[in-house]
Design a protein around this motif. Sequence first.
Motif, PDB file in Angstrom:
ATOM      1  N   HIS A 196      36.793  40.743  43.330  1.00 19.89           N
ATOM      2  CA  HIS A 196      36.836  39.906  44.539  1.00 19.89           C
ATOM      3  C   HIS A 196      38.259  39.846  45.085  1.00 19.89           C
ATOM      4  O   HIS A 196      38.854  38.770  45.208  1.00 19.89           O
ATOM      5  CB  HIS A 196      36.306  38.501  44.232  1.00 19.89           C
ATOM      6  CG  HIS A 196      34.836  38.464  43.959  1.00 19.89           C
ATOM      7  ND1 HIS A 196      33.889  38.379  44.951  1.00 19.89           N
ATOM      8  CD2 HIS A 196      34.142  38.540  42.799  1.00 19.89           C
ATOM      9  CE1 HIS A 196      32.675  38.376  44.424  1.00 19.89           C
ATOM     10  NE2 HIS A 196      32.808  38.484  43.113  1.00 19.89           N
ATOM     11  N   ASP A 197      38.804  41.037  45.397  1.00 21.69           N
ATOM     12  CA  ASP A 197      40.118  41.148  46.046  1.00 21.69           C
ATOM     13  C   ASP A 197      41.234  40.529  45.226  1.00 21.69           C
ATOM     14  O   ASP A 197      42.185  39.956  45.777  1.00 21.69           O
ATOM     15  CB  ASP A 197      40.082  40.504  47.447  1.00 21.69           C
ATOM     16  CG  ASP A 197      39.092  41.194  48.365  1.00 21.69           C
ATOM     17  OD1 ASP A 197      38.955  42.428  48.253  1.00 21.69           O
ATOM     18  OD2 ASP A 197      38.441  40.502  49.168  1.00 21.69           O
TER      19      ASP A 197
ATOM     20  N   THR B  53      32.317  39.987  39.591  1.00 23.57           N
ATOM     21  CA  THR B  53      30.881  39.689  39.570  1.00 23.57           C
ATOM     22  C   THR B  53      30.138  40.848  38.927  1.00 23.57           C
ATOM     23  O   THR B  53      30.426  42.014  39.205  1.00 23.57           O
ATOM     24  CB  THR B  53      30.340  39.468  40.995  1.00 23.57           C
ATOM     25  OG1 THR B  53      30.926  38.294  41.557  1.00 23.57           O
ATOM     26  CG2 THR B  53      28.822  39.287  40.964  1.00 23.57           C
TER      27      THR B  53
ATOM     28  N   ARG C 136      29.567  35.769  36.632  1.00 21.48           N
ATOM     29  CA  ARG C 136      30.870  35.776  37.305  1.00 21.48           C
ATOM     30  C   ARG C 136      31.975  35.476  36.304  1.00 21.48           C
ATOM     31  O   ARG C 136      31.849  34.542  35.495  1.00 21.48           O
ATOM     32  CB  ARG C 136      30.904  34.747  38.440  1.00 21.48           C
ATOM     33  CG  ARG C 136      29.913  35.031  39.560  1.00 21.48           C
ATOM     34  CD  ARG C 136      30.010  33.983  40.658  1.00 21.48           C
ATOM     35  NE  ARG C 136      29.072  34.258  41.743  1.00 21.48           N
ATOM     36  CZ  ARG C 136      27.802  33.856  41.751  1.00 21.48           C
ATOM     37  NH1 ARG C 136      27.324  33.149  40.722  1.00 21.48           N
ATOM     38  NH2 ARG C 136      27.012  34.138  42.762  1.00 21.48           N
TER      39      ARG C 136
END
Length: 253
Positions: free
Chosen positions: A193-194, A175, A157
């Motif tokens: 992740h947005d 990720t 990550r």
Amino acid sequence: MKRILGYGLLGVLAFVLSLLLLAPATLVTDQIARRLPGFGVQTVEGLATEGSARGVQWRGVRIDRLNWNWRVLALLTGWLEFRLDADDPEIKLSGKVAIDPGRRLRLRDASGRLLLARLGALAGQPKPPLQGVMEFNLRELSLNAAGWPQTADGVIRLLNARTTLGQPLNLGDFTVRLTPASPEGIQGAVKDHDGPLALEGTLNLLPDGRYRFIGQAAVRDAGNPSLRQAMNLLGPPGGDGRWALNFSGVLPL
């Protein structure tokens, strides 16, 4: 005669093993220093099989304390394996590290956290183009004697990733899920992740260090002209507002 010879060899092995069990921890750090130029420690405590080193330094990166514990049973499979734990405010590492007679390196059941700037320094790139934090949880990672990754299984990550080229730009969190590829190599599924940069794609890494990333990216917030301007360096986006990505090369050693 054969029985006497067998008992004699067994006695020699027992004697050598007893010497290893009683050897000081400096035996480990001295061997590392011979293989890694610039490696140094302030103090060493314990035995070669179970010890610790304080003030570990290499390539400008410092770890307050590094502990290790020899896993004797791994010798039955042909590997010299240690359990490592790094104790430092900025670098966390816990896992099993092993090396075989062919100088292959294996990392198993490993987890950790470190700054990308520290990782870049360890890789010989003191000023990496990305800043942020890397967290990893790996069931296994194997490297050959040349240092090329051969197989991997786990998750990496990237947190609070941002560029350091020109104007600093926040990119978000990402990720990378690593799995063994068929017939060989490593495959990584990349997903955001947005965050400010929408990114998804597939990374393929071959055993000889060659890699290719194919995917697509987009600026999630239309009101982010700085990031859009930076992405325009790749050329104009497609009709769907996304940039097609296709990068390849060879990993540096």
